[in-house]
Design an enzyme around this catalytic site. Structure first.
Site, PDB file in Angstrom:
ATOM      1  N   ASP A   1       9.115  -6.419  -1.252  1.00  0.00           N
ATOM      2  CA  ASP A   1       9.161  -4.977  -1.009  1.00  0.00           C
ATOM      3  C   ASP A   1       8.945  -4.615   0.466  1.00  0.00           C
ATOM      4  O   ASP A   1       7.882  -4.898   1.027  1.00  0.00           O
ATOM      5  CB  ASP A   1       8.079  -4.264  -1.820  1.00  0.00           C
ATOM      6  CG  ASP A   1       8.087  -4.624  -3.291  1.00  0.00           C
ATOM      7  OD1 ASP A   1       8.163  -5.830  -3.604  1.00  0.00           O
ATOM      8  OD2 ASP A   1       7.992  -3.715  -4.125  1.00  0.00           O
TER       9      ASP A   1
ATOM     10  N   GLU B   1      12.442  -1.141  -2.120  1.00  0.00           N
ATOM     11  CA  GLU B   1      11.764  -0.181  -2.988  1.00  0.00           C
ATOM     12  C   GLU B   1      10.860   0.833  -2.270  1.00  0.00           C
ATOM     13  O   GLU B   1      10.801   1.997  -2.632  1.00  0.00           O
ATOM     14  CB  GLU B   1      10.952  -0.987  -4.009  1.00  0.00           C
ATOM     15  CG  GLU B   1       9.842  -0.266  -4.728  1.00  0.00           C
ATOM     16  CD  GLU B   1      10.318   0.594  -5.875  1.00  0.00           C
ATOM     17  OE1 GLU B   1      11.530   0.824  -5.979  1.00  0.00           O
ATOM     18  OE2 GLU B   1       9.478   1.021  -6.657  1.00  0.00           O
ATOM     19  N   ASN B   2      10.142   0.379  -1.237  1.00  0.00           N
ATOM     20  CA  ASN B   2       9.151   1.243  -0.580  1.00  0.00           C
ATOM     21  C   ASN B   2       9.438   1.441   0.902  1.00  0.00           C
ATOM     22  O   ASN B   2       8.534   1.759   1.671  1.00  0.00           O
ATOM     23  CB  ASN B   2       7.745   0.648  -0.740  1.00  0.00           C
ATOM     24  CG  ASN B   2       7.349   0.465  -2.187  1.00  0.00           C
ATOM     25  OD1 ASN B   2       7.092  -0.653  -2.610  1.00  0.00           O
ATOM     26  ND2 ASN B   2       7.294   1.534  -2.958  1.00  0.00           N
TER      27      ASN B   2
ATOM     28  N   HIS C   1      10.595   3.139  -8.152  1.00  0.00           N
ATOM     29  CA  HIS C   1      10.740   4.275  -7.235  1.00  0.00           C
ATOM     30  C   HIS C   1      12.188   4.418  -6.755  1.00  0.00           C
ATOM     31  O   HIS C   1      12.439   5.015  -5.702  1.00  0.00           O
ATOM     32  CB  HIS C   1       9.818   4.107  -6.028  1.00  0.00           C
ATOM     33  CG  HIS C   1       8.364   4.183  -6.362  1.00  0.00           C
ATOM     34  ND1 HIS C   1       7.758   5.354  -6.763  1.00  0.00           N
ATOM     35  CD2 HIS C   1       7.400   3.230  -6.369  1.00  0.00           C
ATOM     36  CE1 HIS C   1       6.468   5.126  -6.988  1.00  0.00           C
ATOM     37  NE2 HIS C   1       6.228   3.845  -6.765  1.00  0.00           N
TER      38      HIS C   1
ATOM     39  N   HIS D   1      10.802  -6.621 -11.417  1.00  0.00           N
ATOM     40  CA  HIS D   1       9.922  -5.659 -10.766  1.00  0.00           C
ATOM     41  C   HIS D   1       8.897  -5.188 -11.792  1.00  0.00           C
ATOM     42  O   HIS D   1       9.194  -4.344 -12.642  1.00  0.00           O
ATOM     43  CB  HIS D   1      10.771  -4.493 -10.249  1.00  0.00           C
ATOM     44  CG  HIS D   1      10.085  -3.647  -9.226  1.00  0.00           C
ATOM     45  ND1 HIS D   1       9.977  -4.011  -7.915  1.00  0.00           N
ATOM     46  CD2 HIS D   1       9.478  -2.428  -9.324  1.00  0.00           C
ATOM     47  CE1 HIS D   1       9.355  -3.063  -7.229  1.00  0.00           C
ATOM     48  NE2 HIS D   1       9.019  -2.097  -8.080  1.00  0.00           N
TER      49      HIS D   1
ATOM     50  N   HIS E   1       6.865  -5.775  -6.722  1.00  0.00           N
ATOM     51  CA  HIS E   1       6.119  -4.583  -7.142  1.00  0.00           C
ATOM     52  C   HIS E   1       4.647  -4.595  -6.767  1.00  0.00           C
ATOM     53  O   HIS E   1       4.105  -3.561  -6.380  1.00  0.00           O
ATOM     54  CB  HIS E   1       6.254  -4.331  -8.645  1.00  0.00           C
ATOM     55  CG  HIS E   1       5.534  -3.104  -9.129  1.00  0.00           C
ATOM     56  ND1 HIS E   1       5.900  -1.833  -8.737  1.00  0.00           N
ATOM     57  CD2 HIS E   1       4.478  -2.947  -9.968  1.00  0.00           C
ATOM     58  CE1 HIS E   1       5.096  -0.949  -9.332  1.00  0.00           C
ATOM     59  NE2 HIS E   1       4.219  -1.608 -10.076  1.00  0.00           N
TER      60      HIS E   1
ATOM     61  N   HIS F   1       3.103  -6.293  -4.301  1.00  0.00           N
ATOM     62  CA  HIS F   1       2.936  -6.392  -2.849  1.00  0.00           C
ATOM     63  C   HIS F   1       2.010  -7.516  -2.402  1.00  0.00           C
ATOM     64  O   HIS F   1       1.667  -7.603  -1.227  1.00  0.00           O
ATOM     65  CB  HIS F   1       2.428  -5.062  -2.262  1.00  0.00           C
ATOM     66  CG  HIS F   1       3.394  -3.947  -2.354  1.00  0.00           C
ATOM     67  ND1 HIS F   1       3.291  -2.795  -1.599  1.00  0.00           N
ATOM     68  CD2 HIS F   1       4.499  -3.762  -3.124  1.00  0.00           C
ATOM     69  CE1 HIS F   1       4.277  -1.958  -1.896  1.00  0.00           C
ATOM     70  NE2 HIS F   1       5.019  -2.543  -2.826  1.00  0.00           N
TER      71      HIS F   1
END
Length: 273
Positions: free
Chosen positions: A8, A39-40, A68, A154, A179, A181
């Site tokens: 991520d 994703e982030n 997300h 994820h 997911h 991290h």
């Protein structure tokens, strides 16, 4: 084939690390195909079209998303125009975009990339990830329809990720979790030839609480009350992920190694100059 998967991307720090260092890392690793979870990447919540283009221009061949996926509203329309961005397979059926696609590397070898969301401890109910993944893998057997297959699972629970790894063993080149991290230390090749790691970790500043500036998460843990919004930490990012080498004939893994480059974590791979 050598496939690089990066976890991520977290905020500006993660984006900066990708744009500044991915090209050199790919060259050092001799990576044939690169997958990045975005994703982030936009403020820690989702991915904008502009940031997706930035990561793709930096050298990602494919971007995966997660729970997300559509926090940034322009992704709702952008994902239908950019086939290199994938949302989870088991998201709502009406959601735009696709959860899997077959890509080609520079030599024309076919790489299946798919993503699924876990169900355990996730805030929203999603469709069964196992049946969704099964249908795609049955239609694209590695060593037959494709030369390699990579699944980004994820999910929050390591047990669910491990179950997915064993479920796909012998049918995928790599099953890797995203997911949470936090990079896990269980990098391995499963008995039937699928490479596996429970979580790739993040591409972000590890002087943080899973990529967020420490102050607000710590305040909430200590007092039970929030005061400010979470904001991504801005220090130097560690690029975290997995490098897998596959056999083109079988699509299975012949080698796998965890990767940590730059930032605060002890490196598992360094760029050789």
């Amino acid at each position: 084939m050598r496939i690089l998967f990066l976890g991520d991307v977290m905020g500006r720090s993660g984006r900066r690390a990708i744009t500044d260092r991915l090209a050199a890392l790919k060259a050092s690793l001799k990576a044939d195909f690169t997958i990045v979870n975005g994703e982030n990447a936009s403020g820690g919540m989702g991915l904008t079209a502009a940031h997706a283009k930035l990561l793709l221009d930096a050298g990602a061949d494919c971007l995966t998303l997660g729970d997300h996926a559509f926090d940034q509203k322009d992704m709702l329309s952008f994902i239908d125009t950019e086939p290199r961005v994938l949302r989870p397979l088991n998201y709502a059926r009406e959601a735009p975009g696709r959860g899997f696609r077959v890509f080609s590397d520079a030599r024309g070898r076919k790489v299946l990339v798919l993503q699924a969301l876990g169900q355990v401890f996730m805030k929203r109910p999603f469709d069964d990830p196992f049946s969704a993944v099964d249908a795609v893998l049955r239609a694209h057997p590695p060593g037959g329809m494709v030369q390699a297959a990579v699944l980004d699972i994820h999910a929050e629970a390591t047990s669910e990720k491990m179950a997915m790894g064993h479920y796909c063993d012998g049918r995928a080149s790599l099953v890797v979790g995203t997911h949470t991290h936090v990079p896990t230390a269980d990098t391995q090749i499963l008995p039937r030839g699928t490479a596996y790691q429970s979580d790739a970790g993040m591409c972000g500043d590890y002087d943080s609480v899973i990529g967020m500036d420490k102050a607000e998460p710590m305040r909430r843990f200590l007092t039970g009350m929030g005061r400010d919004r979470f904001t991504p930490a801005e220090g130097e990012a560690t690029l975290s992920g997995v490098l897998v080498t596959t056999d083109d004939r079988t699509g299975l893994a012949t080698a796998v190694e965890a990767l940590r480059d730059g930032g605060r974590l002890v490196p598992t791979h360094g760029i050789k100059g």
